[in-house]
Motif scaffolding. Structure first.
Motif, short mmCIF file in Angstrom:
data_model
loop_
_atom_site.label_atom_id
_atom_site.label_comp_id
_atom_site.label_asym_id
_atom_site.label_seq_id
_atom_site.Cartn_x
_atom_site.Cartn_y
_atom_site.Cartn_z
N PHE A 61 -2.43 11.99 2.67
CA PHE A 61 -2.38 12.01 1.20
C PHE A 61 -3.47 12.94 0.65
N GLN A 101 -2.75 8.09 7.29
CA GLN A 101 -1.99 8.26 6.05
C GLN A 101 -2.90 8.66 4.90
N LYS A 132 -5.64 9.47 -5.26
CA LYS A 132 -5.61 8.04 -5.61
C LYS A 132 -5.02 7.24 -4.46
N GLU A 133 -3.91 7.73 -3.90
CA GLU A 133 -3.29 7.03 -2.77
C GLU A 133 -4.24 7.03 -1.56
N THR A 176 -6.96 4.41 -2.13
CA THR A 176 -6.45 3.04 -1.95
C THR A 176 -6.37 2.68 -0.47
N LEU A 236 0.83 -1.20 0.00
CA LEU A 236 0.00 0.00 0.00
C LEU A 236 0.87 1.26 0.00
N PRO A 237 0.33 2.38 -0.49
CA PRO A 237 1.07 3.65 -0.42
C PRO A 237 1.43 3.96 1.02
N HIS A 238 2.58 4.59 1.21
CA HIS A 238 3.02 4.87 2.57
C HIS A 238 3.61 6.26 2.65
N CYS A 239 3.37 6.95 3.77
CA CYS A 239 4.00 8.23 4.04
C CYS A 239 4.32 8.27 5.53
N LYS A 243 -3.15 13.99 -3.16
CA LYS A 243 -2.81 12.66 -3.69
C LYS A 243 -4.00 11.75 -3.40
#
Length: 406
Positions: free
Chosen positions: A35, A31, A42-43, A46, A9-12, A40
């Motif tokens: 995003f 998160q 799309k992230e 998700t 998965l996307p991560h920040c 962001k």
């Protein structure tokens, strides 16, 4: 959902300590909101769907709903309303989501209808959703050409719960209304707050340029007008850019102008140390021990040094050969003024015994310290007088009191 399922998965990285607007959400939704705040979507979508799969909740559905709207996936967003109802969403929660849907799709009549419905049972909403409701209420008023600042002010009461992008938008909308109402100083403050909250929004720089020009705050004008002129945002139209060109053409050619920001900095140079001292004590006895005549004499000496140094640096931009002589004369006049108006008053100040304070000694000390502060104000007025002399000597433009003066 185990570690293997989340690794793709996307991560920040969420800053620590966790900002107030992220507290109360699960790690994945924190998160997702991060995003979302940074465009962001799309992230964010998700992560919201992954969180809903892991643990179905209204928070996850709401984040997915918002992300679909930002991505202009309107049918997918509308489908989530049924899922929200199945999870037991209240009528107020559902109506607020519908209002958001019609706000994004710019259907004003339906937006107005659902905002009205939410207000009928707004007690069902938590503080975060109530803040957004007030924002939508203000948006309805704007769409009807009945701009009101009150709804945005009410929304800002919950500023700690709003995403920075939402917070910046609240300040922006209220500032634009104040600009239209010619409340330029208030509009400028809102623009400053909007830029600080969410510096990515070019509209905030447009507001700061317009309000700054009309209120006498010129420090950011060149930066702001250039940013707006280079902007590719849809909200920055040709008319907005034409205003920026006019402001740039009206900017004075001199390397130094006297505006409200200049005066504010001069004030800070003179009173900054005293303000720090006054903020430090926690009790009356602390004040008595801190504000001795020796300390106050030192404070004034430092205030004069900093103020004159600031004038020397600022007016040095003009590269006038006689400036050093004028600065030397200013120092002499200010020192003479201090000896005449401040020193005698300061010498009368006595420090009472804090172990045996009485109502009478407190009253006498307060009278003496008040006289000292009055004398300090007299010296600061003298600093302003000296600044005026320099302004007149070098024929500088002055932008104060909402107008340009020569």
């Amino acid at each position: 959902m185990n570690e293997e399922e989340t690794s793709h998965l996307p991560h920040c990285t969420i800053p620590q300590p966790t900002p107030s607007w992220l507290q109360g959400f699960t790690p994945l939704l924190q998160q997702a909101r991060w995003f979302s705040n940074n465009d962001k979507n799309k992230e964010a979508l998700t992560l919201a769907l992954a969180e809903y799969k892991r643990q179905p909740s209204l928070e996850a559905l709401e984040q997915a709903f918002d992300s679909h709207l930002e991505l202009e996936q309107f049918e997918q967003a509308k489908a989530l309303l049924k899922e929200m109802k199945k999870l037991g969403a209240t009528a107020a929660f559902l109506d607020l989501q519908k209002a958001t849907y019609y706000f994004i799709t710019q259907k004003t009549s339906l937006l107005k209808r659902y905002v009205k419905q939410v207000f009928e049972h707004k007690n069902q909403l938590d503080a975060r959703h109530r803040a957004f409701l007030y924002f939508l209420q203000g948006s309805v008023a704007l769409a009807q050409n009945k701009p009101e600042t009150i709804p945005f002010t009410q929304a800002l009461r919950y500023s700690y719960l709003l995403m920075p992008s939402e917070l910046g938008l609240c300040y922006l909308m209220r500032g634009l209304i104040r600009l239209e109402q010619e409340s330029y100083e208030a509009a400028y403050r809102d623009a400053q707050s909007s830029v600080r909250a969410y510096p990515k929004n070019d509209d905030a720089y447009y507001l700061r340029a317009m309000a700054g020009y009309f209120s006498g705050h010129l420090s950011h004008l060149l930066e702001d007008t250039n940013r707006v002129l280079q902007s590719k945002e849809e909200t920055i139209d040709a008319t907005s850019k034409e205003y920026m060109r006019k402001i740039q053409n009206a900017l004075p050619p001199e390397p130094l102008v006297i505006d409200k920001d200049f005066i504010a900095e001069l004030y800070h140079q003179f009173y900054g140390e005293l303000d720090e001292v006054l903020d430090t004590p926690k009790s009356l006895s602390d004040c008595v021990y801190t504000l001795t005549k020796e300390r106050l004499e030192t404070i004034l000496e430092n205030a004069l040094q900093k103020s004159v140094a600031y004038l020397e640096q600022a007016f040095g931009l003009l590269k006038q050969p006689d400036l050093p002589q004028k600065i030397s004369q200013i120092k002499e006049r200010l020192q003479a003024r201090a000896a005449k108006d401040f020193t005698p008053v300061c010498l009368r100040l006595t420090t009472p015994d804090c172990t045996a304070l009485t109502e009478e000694t407190i009253k006498l000390w307060q009278e003496d310290i008040g006289a000292v502060f009055d004398a300090l104000q007299t010296i600061y007025d003298a600093v302003i007088e000296e600044t005026d002399r320099l302004v007149e000597a070098y024929h500088l433009p002055v932008y104060v009191d909402n107008k340009k003066q020569k």
